[in-house]
Design an enzyme around this catalytic site. Structure first.
Site, PDB file in Angstrom:
ATOM      1  N   VAL A  96       0.838  -1.204   0.000  1.00  0.00           N
ATOM      2  CA  VAL A  96       0.000   0.000   0.000  1.00  0.00           C
ATOM      3  C   VAL A  96       0.871   1.251   0.000  1.00  0.00           C
ATOM      4  CG1 VAL A  96      -1.706   1.296   1.349  1.00  0.00           C
ATOM      5  CG2 VAL A  96      -1.821  -1.192   1.283  1.00  0.00           C
ATOM      6  N   CYS A  97       0.431   2.268  -0.747  1.00  0.00           N
ATOM      7  CA  CYS A  97       1.051   3.595  -0.672  1.00  0.00           C
ATOM      8  C   CYS A  97      -0.063   4.631  -0.836  1.00  0.00           C
ATOM      9  CB  CYS A  97       2.154   3.768  -1.707  1.00  0.00           C
ATOM     10  SG  CYS A  97       1.559   3.839  -3.409  1.00  0.00           S
ATOM     11  N   ARG A  98       0.264   5.837  -1.259  1.00  0.00           N
ATOM     12  CA  ARG A  98      -0.768   6.871  -1.392  1.00  0.00           C
ATOM     13  C   ARG A  98      -1.687   6.609  -2.569  1.00  0.00           C
ATOM     14  NH1 ARG A  98      -1.203  11.063  -4.481  1.00  0.00           N
ATOM     15  NH2 ARG A  98       0.976  11.035  -5.071  1.00  0.00           N
ATOM     16  N   GLY A 128      -0.709   4.125  -5.371  1.00  0.00           N
ATOM     17  CA  GLY A 128      -0.463   2.855  -6.044  1.00  0.00           C
ATOM     18  C   GLY A 128       0.860   2.766  -6.781  1.00  0.00           C
ATOM     19  N   MET A 130      -4.059   4.594  -0.686  1.00  0.00           N
ATOM     20  CA  MET A 130      -4.853   5.172   0.396  1.00  0.00           C
ATOM     21  C   MET A 130      -5.802   6.251  -0.116  1.00  0.00           C
ATOM     22  SD  MET A 130      -4.319   3.479   3.122  1.00  0.00           S
ATOM     23  CE  MET A 130      -5.043   4.524   4.389  1.00  0.00           C
TER      24      MET A 130
END
Length: 98
Positions: free
Chosen positions: A62-64, A66, A90
């Site tokens: 997971v990141c901000r 993708g 996210m």
């Protein structure tokens, strides 16, 4: 690369499924908002901390948005890990956070 949408990750968590989620965002991003129970390993440190991970498990990255998690997936996949990218990151996740 295998992917799940943020909605699919949220649904699995709501069903009580145990997911091994690794958040590769920076410290300040994770402090602001994160999925409960995640493991936080910033992307820049992932190569040096991959020894902490178990190749028999599957990890959701997971990141901000993708992008960074996609790069994390490529790195871990090249070292024999089973990984899934959370598409949309996210920014797209509407589930429970802390």
């Amino acid at each position: 690369m295998k992917q799940l949408t943020a909605k699919e990750v949220e649904a699995k968590l709501n069903e009580g499924k145990a997911l091994n989620i690794i958040d590769v965002r920076e410290v300040d991003e994770v402090k602001a908002r994160r999925i409960p129970g995640i493991t936080h390993i910033p992307l820049g440190l992932l190569e040096f901390r991959m020894h902490e991970l178990d190749k028999s498990k599957e990890y959701v990255m997971v990141c901000r948005s993708g992008g960074r998690s996609g790069r994390a997936c490529q790195l871990l996949d090249s070292h024999g890990f089973k990984v899934i990218n959370m598409a949309g990151g996210m920014d797209a996740y509407e589930g429970k956070t802390e």
